[in-house]
Design a protein around this motif. Sequence first.
Motif, PDB file in Angstrom:
ATOM      1  N   LEU A   1       0.841  -1.201   0.000  1.00 25.46           N
ATOM      2  CA  LEU A   1       0.000   0.000   0.000  1.00 25.46           C
ATOM      3  C   LEU A   1       0.874   1.249   0.000  1.00 25.46           C
ATOM      4  N   SER A   2       1.899   1.276   0.840  1.00 19.42           N
ATOM      5  CA  SER A   2       2.812   2.418   0.872  1.00 19.42           C
ATOM      6  C   SER A   2       3.549   2.554  -0.463  1.00 19.42           C
ATOM      7  N   PHE A   3       3.948   1.424  -1.037  1.00 15.17           N
ATOM      8  CA  PHE A   3       4.697   1.455  -2.296  1.00 15.17           C
ATOM      9  C   PHE A   3       3.862   2.058  -3.423  1.00 15.17           C
ATOM     10  N   PHE A   4       2.651   1.590  -3.595  1.00 12.80           N
ATOM     11  CA  PHE A   4       1.825   2.074  -4.707  1.00 12.80           C
ATOM     12  C   PHE A   4       1.299   3.486  -4.462  1.00 12.80           C
ATOM     13  N   LEU A   5       1.104   3.873  -3.199  1.00 12.84           N
ATOM     14  CA  LEU A   5       0.757   5.270  -2.922  1.00 12.84           C
ATOM     15  C   LEU A   5       1.899   6.195  -3.325  1.00 12.84           C
ATOM     16  N   THR A   6       3.121   5.758  -3.089  1.00  4.82           N
ATOM     17  CA  THR A   6       4.281   6.558  -3.488  1.00  4.82           C
ATOM     18  C   THR A   6       4.368   6.664  -5.009  1.00  4.82           C
ATOM     19  N   ILE A   7       4.201   5.534  -5.707  1.00  4.52           N
ATOM     20  CA  ILE A   7       4.234   5.552  -7.172  1.00  4.52           C
ATOM     21  C   ILE A   7       3.116   6.424  -7.726  1.00  4.52           C
ATOM     22  N   SER A   8       1.935   6.325  -7.134  1.00  3.69           N
ATOM     23  CA  SER A   8       0.803   7.135  -7.588  1.00  3.69           C
ATOM     24  C   SER A   8       1.087   8.628  -7.409  1.00  3.69           C
ATOM     25  N   ALA A   9       1.664   8.988  -6.261  1.00  2.00           N
ATOM     26  CA  ALA A   9       1.981  10.395  -6.026  1.00  2.00           C
ATOM     27  C   ALA A   9       3.004  10.907  -7.042  1.00  2.00           C
ATOM     28  N   VAL A  10       3.996  10.089  -7.378  1.00  2.00           N
ATOM     29  CA  VAL A  10       5.009  10.499  -8.361  1.00  2.00           C
ATOM     30  C   VAL A  10       4.373  10.722  -9.728  1.00  2.00           C
ATOM     31  N   VAL A  11       3.528   9.776 -10.149  1.00  2.00           N
ATOM     32  CA  VAL A  11       2.913   9.871 -11.479  1.00  2.00           C
ATOM     33  C   VAL A  11       1.987  11.080 -11.576  1.00  2.00           C
ATOM     34  N   TRP A  12       1.152  11.284 -10.562  1.00  2.00           N
ATOM     35  CA  TRP A  12       0.226  12.415 -10.611  1.00  2.00           C
ATOM     36  C   TRP A  12       0.953  13.745 -10.471  1.00  2.00           C
ATOM     37  N   PHE A  13       2.062  13.763  -9.771  1.00  2.00           N
ATOM     38  CA  PHE A  13       2.838  14.999  -9.689  1.00  2.00           C
ATOM     39  C   PHE A  13       3.364  15.392 -11.065  1.00  2.00           C
ATOM     40  N   PHE A  14       3.946  14.440 -11.775  1.00  2.00           N
ATOM     41  CA  PHE A  14       4.473  14.761 -13.104  1.00  2.00           C
ATOM     42  C   PHE A  14       3.347  15.045 -14.104  1.00  2.00           C
ATOM     43  N   TYR A  15       2.208  14.399 -13.939  1.00  2.00           N
ATOM     44  CA  TYR A  15       1.073  14.698 -14.809  1.00  2.00           C
ATOM     45  C   TYR A  15       0.620  16.144 -14.617  1.00  2.00           C
ATOM     46  N   GLY A  16       0.440  16.545 -13.350  1.00  6.57           N
ATOM     47  CA  GLY A  16       0.037  17.927 -13.090  1.00  6.57           C
ATOM     48  C   GLY A  16       1.081  18.923 -13.535  1.00  6.57           C
ATOM     49  N   LEU A  17       2.359  18.555 -13.382  1.00  2.00           N
ATOM     50  CA  LEU A  17       3.430  19.466 -13.795  1.00  2.00           C
ATOM     51  C   LEU A  17       3.463  19.634 -15.310  1.00  2.00           C
ATOM     52  N   LEU A  18       3.332  18.527 -16.046  1.00  2.96           N
ATOM     53  CA  LEU A  18       3.368  18.597 -17.511  1.00  2.96           C
ATOM     54  C   LEU A  18       2.110  19.260 -18.079  1.00  2.96           C
ATOM     55  N   MET A  19       0.979  19.061 -17.425  1.00  2.00           N
ATOM     56  CA  MET A  19      -0.268  19.682 -17.877  1.00  2.00           C
ATOM     57  C   MET A  19      -0.414  21.104 -17.340  1.00  2.00           C
ATOM     58  N   LYS A  20       0.575  21.535 -16.526  1.00  3.86           N
ATOM     59  CA  LYS A  20       0.544  22.853 -15.899  1.00  3.86           C
ATOM     60  C   LYS A  20      -0.716  23.048 -15.051  1.00  3.86           C
ATOM     61  N   ASP A  21      -1.126  21.960 -14.432  1.00  4.53           N
ATOM     62  CA  ASP A  21      -2.261  21.992 -13.514  1.00  4.53           C
ATOM     63  C   ASP A  21      -1.698  21.833 -12.102  1.00  4.53           C
ATOM     64  N   PHE A  22      -1.448  22.954 -11.452  1.00  2.00           N
ATOM     65  CA  PHE A  22      -0.794  22.913 -10.139  1.00  2.00           C
ATOM     66  C   PHE A  22      -1.739  22.464  -9.029  1.00  2.00           C
ATOM     67  N   PHE A  23      -3.044  22.475  -9.291  1.00  2.00           N
ATOM     68  CA  PHE A  23      -3.967  21.905  -8.307  1.00  2.00           C
ATOM     69  C   PHE A  23      -3.789  20.391  -8.205  1.00  2.00           C
ATOM     70  N   VAL A  24      -3.353  19.763  -9.265  1.00  2.00           N
ATOM     71  CA  VAL A  24      -3.079  18.331  -9.244  1.00  2.00           C
ATOM     72  C   VAL A  24      -1.659  18.060  -8.755  1.00  2.00           C
ATOM     73  N   ALA A  25      -0.700  18.867  -9.154  1.00  2.00           N
ATOM     74  CA  ALA A  25       0.701  18.602  -8.828  1.00  2.00           C
ATOM     75  C   ALA A  25       1.029  18.904  -7.370  1.00  2.00           C
ATOM     76  N   THR A  26       0.486  19.993  -6.815  1.00  2.00           N
ATOM     77  CA  THR A  26       0.897  20.446  -5.482  1.00  2.00           C
ATOM     78  C   THR A  26       0.640  19.432  -4.372  1.00  2.00           C
ATOM     79  N   PRO A  27      -0.580  18.880  -4.227  1.00  2.00           N
ATOM     80  CA  PRO A  27      -0.780  17.942  -3.114  1.00  2.00           C
ATOM     81  C   PRO A  27       0.041  16.660  -3.239  1.00  2.00           C
ATOM     82  N   ASN A  28       0.420  16.296  -4.452  1.00  2.00           N
ATOM     83  CA  ASN A  28       1.183  15.063  -4.619  1.00  2.00           C
ATOM     84  C   ASN A  28       2.640  15.217  -4.197  1.00  2.00           C
ATOM     85  N   VAL A  29       3.112  16.459  -4.016  1.00  2.00           N
ATOM     86  CA  VAL A  29       4.439  16.650  -3.418  1.00  2.00           C
ATOM     87  C   VAL A  29       4.433  16.124  -1.985  1.00  2.00           C
TER      88      VAL A  29
END
Length: 262
Positions: free
Chosen positions: A119-147
């Motif tokens: 559970l900890s492993f996949f939560l970490t992977i999910s946070a990494v993926v959504w952070f880069f998605y929000g960063l590339l889409m320039k959607d900081f509402f998605v990227a910020t909480p995943n930091v």
Amino acid sequence: MALLSAMLWLYYALLTKDLLLLTINTVGCVVESAYLAIYLAYAPKQARTFTAKLVCIMNVALYGAMVCVLQLLVKDGESRVTIAGGIGSAFALAVFVAPLAIIRQVIRTKSVEFLPFWLSFFLTISAVVWFFYGLLMKDFFVATPNVLGLLFGLAQMSLHLVYKNPKKKGAVSEVQVPADDEKNQLPLQQQQQAGTTAHVVAPIIEADEEVVNGREDDVGGDKQESVSVVDIVLPPPEEHPALPPLDHPAPLPPMRMAVEVV
């Protein structure tokens, strides 16, 4: 909280017409609803009542009020997206902060029993993926909480490395009462004359050993010796005949006993 977060992001995805967010949060709402339904079916009555009230207040009343206010009172579409994104980010942060209680329990008990590794492993992977998605889409509402999600995920992974093999305390330790202790050399009659309570000083050996069916398996821990003072209440002298005085009182023999270490 996870269901409310998925519902908020679903509303945000409808406003921004983000198909990926819409798809994943629809699945999230279904999964979290099933999770809550199973919990309500098998939980004790008190917990079921509390959870049902929480769902009605947060997931129905609070969410419904937010959607009504944004749809009816906020006319500007850009402002509506900003407000919805900010609220979604806040609740996403709350979801990521929720494991703090588990992290505290792991540190206190030095056990990762209640912190599943995958559970900890996949939560970490999910946070990494959504952070880069929000960063590339320039959607900081998605990227910020995943930091924050990434930081907490790494913290949980670190706890697994530290506490995955905790030392096991032995279930039974053997107590040896020394024969040369001056208080143990006193005859019973002198102990009765001194009072009705005798103090026995016994060294307690705390060993990292596991005793199973009479067999000790050493797990490689260091032994620490400490001293414990035990008060033994003796019956009053009038309840048993007095012993004759001894010219040369003999020392009490060593006593061995087994005590359970919790």
